[in-house]
Design an enzyme around this catalytic site. Structure first.
Site, PDB file in Angstrom:
ATOM      1  N   GLU A 193       0.882  -1.171   0.000  1.00 17.16           N
ATOM      2  CA  GLU A 193       0.000   0.000   0.000  1.00 17.16           C
ATOM      3  C   GLU A 193       0.921   1.224   0.000  1.00 17.16           C
ATOM      4  OE1 GLU A 193      -2.170   0.696   3.646  1.00 17.16           O
ATOM      5  OE2 GLU A 193      -3.736   1.866   2.654  1.00 17.16           O
ATOM      6  N   ASP A 271     -12.316  -0.823   3.186  1.00 20.78           N
ATOM      7  CA  ASP A 271     -11.217  -0.462   4.098  1.00 20.78           C
ATOM      8  C   ASP A 271     -11.685   0.316   5.338  1.00 20.78           C
ATOM      9  OD1 ASP A 271      -8.594  -0.615   4.888  1.00 20.78           O
ATOM     10  OD2 ASP A 271      -7.805   0.796   3.431  1.00 20.78           O
TER      11      ASP A 271
HETATM   12  N1  ADE Z   1      -5.609   0.750   9.507  1.00 23.41           N
HETATM   13  C1  ADE Z   1      -6.802   1.201   9.149  1.00 23.41           C
HETATM   14  N2  ADE Z   1      -6.823   1.477   7.829  1.00 23.41           N
HETATM   15  C2  ADE Z   1      -5.601   1.180   7.343  1.00 23.41           C
HETATM   16  C3  ADE Z   1      -4.996   1.231   6.061  1.00 23.41           C
HETATM   17  N3  ADE Z   1      -5.656   1.657   4.980  1.00 23.41           N
HETATM   18  N4  ADE Z   1      -3.727   0.852   5.957  1.00 23.41           N
HETATM   19  C4  ADE Z   1      -3.060   0.433   7.023  1.00 23.41           C
HETATM   20  N5  ADE Z   1      -3.579   0.354   8.244  1.00 23.41           N
HETATM   21  C5  ADE Z   1      -4.837   0.723   8.414  1.00 23.41           C
HETATM   22 ZN    ZN Z   2      -6.792  -1.832   5.652  1.00 25.84          ZN
END
Ligand code: ADE
Ligand code: ZN
Length: 325
Positions: A193, A271
């Protein structure tokens, strides 16, 4: 078109699913000062990944009792069902419960009650994935894994790590994933990510996961994409989150379709929906309108979520049968 597609999501953080309205409501119940948490429009105030994680922690801290958590899962799973979802899997966090002064057992029982109540009301099936928080460090991640293994619950069926993947290395969490895996829990980890493709490769090398949370930046490395296909790893893609957090300028630029076309098993999830102006219905809608995905493409993403879900075989068979009907 999207409204009639059966949906599922396997990547949603339960504290991150709390709307500003629910946070204000529960915060008022406990007399908690929330100044600075919201912007002028009443939405959560944040401007980058670090401030998002900070707002997330503050909003999470309003949930103090098992009833608060019951209301949170009931609201979330009911809204999933209202958008046509048949299954949802949420990340939970014993660290966030402890910060609110609640034991893991009370936290999980509150969350489970909301899941059971939502299933009774709507038919939606839910499960939980216990997570450690990466930026809290490897020692606390190990404790999170030991906690879930020592206090098993039938609706907690997975273990994972979320949080700021720019910190620490997957090898630092290998013991936590090993004990969780030995206890029969499904394994997933956030990678690819904010970390590049190497973060996905490191996660695969060290953690024995069957799924990667996001993993979207694997697209930058064709060899890695081939490895993900060969090892049958499922990606939990969250296009709206990736755009909101600035990985891609818009949904049309998101590699969802390119990963799928390369043979990767992709799924779609929201998410932390209220932070990103998202919902499971919105995600499916964006993939249709901005990436041109068809009804069959989206139905395939739902099927992949059910195939990759951390559920027992009879539950999976029951959910797959609902897709046919
Ligand atoms: N915790 C909550 N949302 C998150 C994300 N998008 N990436 C990493 N940790 C998270
Ligand atoms: Zn996440």
């Amino acid at each position: 078109m999207v409204a009639t597609i059966p949906k599922a999501e396997i990547h949603c953080h339960i504290e991150g699913a709390a709307s500003p309205e629910l946070v204000r409501h529960v915060g008022a119940r406990h007399g908690i000062d929330l100044s600075g948490l919201f912007d002028d429009t009443g939405a959560f105030a944040w401007h980058d990944f670090t401030s998002f994680l900070g707002a997330y922690d503050r909003a999470s801290a309003v949930f103090r009792t098992p009833e608060d958590y019951r209301d949170l899962t009931f609201t979330y799973f009911s809204s999933l069902a209202a958008e046509g979802a048949i299954y949802g899997e949420v990340f939970i966090s014993s660290d966030h419960a402890l910060a609110s002064g609640l034991s893991y057992r009370d936290y999980v029982e509150g969350l489970a009650q909301g899941i059971r109540d939502a299933e009774a009301a709507t038919g939606i099936v839910g499960r939980m994935i216990a997570t450690g928080v990466r930026h809290y460090g490897p020692a606390r991640i190990l404790v999170a894994a030991e906690t879930v293994v020592n206090e098993p619950h039938p609706l907690v069926t997975g273990f994972g790590v979320a949080g700021d993947e720019r910190m620490h290395h997957p090898r630092d969490f290998a013991d936590a994933f090993r004990i969780a895996g030995e206890a029969g829990l499904g394994l997933t980890v956030h990678a690819g990510e904010f970390g590049g493709p190497e973060s996905v490769r490191d996660a695969l090398d060290h953690l024995g996961v069957s799924r990667i949370g996001h993993g979207v930046r694997a697209i930058e490395d064709p060899d890695l994409v081939r490895r993900i296909v060969d090892e049958d790893i499922v990606l939990e893609l969250c296009p709206g989150s990736n755009v909101a957090l600035g990985l891609y300028p818009d949904i049309a630029s998101h590699p969802f379709a390119r990963l799928r076309d390369a043979g990767v098993r992709v799924t779609v999830s929201s998410d932390d929906p209220p932070y990103f102006g998202s919902s499971i219905g919105a995600e499916y809608g964006w993939l249709a309108s901005d990436l041109g995905l068809s009804h069959a493409d989206l139905a395939e993403a739902t099927r992949t979520s059910i195939e990759a879900a951390f559920v027992d075989a009879p539950t999976r068979a029951r959910l797959l049968a609902r897709l046919e009907g």
